[in-house]
Design an enzyme around this catalytic site. Structure first.
Site, short mmCIF file in Angstrom:
data_model
loop_
_atom_site.label_atom_id
_atom_site.label_comp_id
_atom_site.label_asym_id
_atom_site.label_seq_id
_atom_site.Cartn_x
_atom_site.Cartn_y
_atom_site.Cartn_z
N ALA A 47 12.78 6.13 18.28
CA ALA A 47 12.38 6.71 19.90
C ALA A 47 12.32 8.06 20.10
O ALA A 47 12.09 8.90 21.02
CB ALA A 47 13.43 6.34 20.74
N TYR A 200 1.58 -4.52 4.91
CA TYR A 200 2.09 -4.61 6.42
C TYR A 200 1.86 -5.75 7.26
O TYR A 200 2.79 -5.89 8.14
CB TYR A 200 1.17 -3.55 7.08
CG TYR A 200 1.32 -3.14 8.58
CD1 TYR A 200 2.48 -2.41 8.69
CD2 TYR A 200 0.23 -3.46 9.45
CE1 TYR A 200 2.76 -2.14 10.32
CE2 TYR A 200 0.51 -3.06 10.82
CZ TYR A 200 1.85 -2.60 11.07
OH TYR A 200 1.86 -2.06 12.55
#
Length: 315
Positions: A47, A200
């Site tokens: 974050a 990914y």
């Protein structure tokens, strides 16, 4: 997006652009909510930047106690100051967490379980995208290790606190890129062959499959779990793209979301009542995913493999 061949966009890139338009990635829907989080505690990994930071600002404005879990404590400290200033909520805490190291994950969980009396939302937001081949401290391929196994272990270690705090939620950040990969059970760490895009895609597919498997295990527990595709968002995660991918990125960039728009579906899954546990969400609504992402047989195989690799047993 795989790149450009002989000066032309390849098939995968074209399909990705087509999917972008299908999902109307520019739009976030008209969803809004006045829901408050007063007295609630939320953990958000990664974050200190991007979607995670915007999510933290919004949830802090709603009155929640926000714990931002980041690897770089200097960046985390700067992010905390910005989140507090923008939200007006001083109850924002930073904690060190390196998802590429199980020792760090366990130390983080020990601190949380010791110091926090409740946890109402765990937002597994952090991730790496299409990086050069590397391994985590535990020998896992970096994208699979961070994006899937790191958050899988973190969720396991915090689950009892989430149960005691029910109703509570787990939000796993996935991507439409799950369509690029498949779970390679015999070579999950891409040691035989490595392609950044496919690796990914495998990690993002694993996020959805583990969300479905966990939702089944948590049925009637008061803990619900959701997978989120935030859209194609202008964040720093594209820093590992090669030249061909960066050129492809310029093609789709006018149709991408801002970081604030990209955070909306995560926020939706954190505060919106009565949404489907185990679901895959995009643009603040239940969305469709690939057949591979709905394969519950593979989800169980992945679950067993993940537990074996991490040396854990879920009750």
């Amino acid at each position: 997006m795989d790149g450009i061949i002989d000066g032309k966009l390849d098939y995968i890139t074209i399909c990705s652009i087509t999917q972008l338009f299908k999902e109307k990635a520019l739009l976030c829907g008209q969803w809004s909510s006045e829901a408050r989080l007063t007295g609630k505690t939320v953990i958000i990994t990664g974050a200190n930047t991007g979607i995670g930071k915007e999510t933290a600002v919004d949830l802090a404005k709603r009155g929640g106690r926000i714990i931002i879990a980041c690897r770089d404590m200097g960046k985390a400290d700067s992010a905390r100051a910005e989140i507090v200033e923008r939200s007006g909520n001083p109850d924002v805490v930073i904690r060190g967490l390196d998802l590429s190291d199980s020792k760090s994950i366990r130390e983080f969980a020990q601190i949380i379980n010791r110091e926090e009396h409740q946890l109402h939302a765990l937002i597994n937001n952090a991730g790496v995208m299409m990086c050069p081949y590397a391994k985590t401290a535990d020998g896992f391929e970096m994208q699979f290790g961070v994006n899937h196994l790191g958050h899988f272990l973190l969720t396991f270690l915090l689950l009892e606190l989430l149960r005691r705090s029910a109703p509570s939620r787990i939000i796993n950040l996935s991507s439409m890129a799950h369509a690029w990969g498949r779970i390679q059970l015999e070579d999950v760490h891409s040691e035989r062959s490595y392609h950044p895009r496919r690796a990914y895609g495998q990690s993002k597919l694993a996020n959805i499959l583990s969300t479905r498997a966990l939702a089944r295990r948590l049925q009637d527990s008061g803990v619900t779990v959701y997978a989120v595709h935030p859209g194609i968002v202008r964040t720093e995660i594209k820093r590992h793209m090669n030249l061909a991918l960066l050129i492809s990125w310029k093609v789709v960039r006018p149709f991408t979301k801002t970081i604030q728009q990209g955070a909306q579906t995560t926020i939706y899954c954190t505060v919106e009542p009565d949404i489907q546990s185990g679901g895959y969400y995009c643009d603040c609504k239940l969305s469709s995913c690939t057949r591979a992402a709905r394969d519950d047989v593979m989800a169980e195989k992945l679950w067993e493999l993940s537990c074996q690799m991490l040396g854990i047993t879920w009750e």
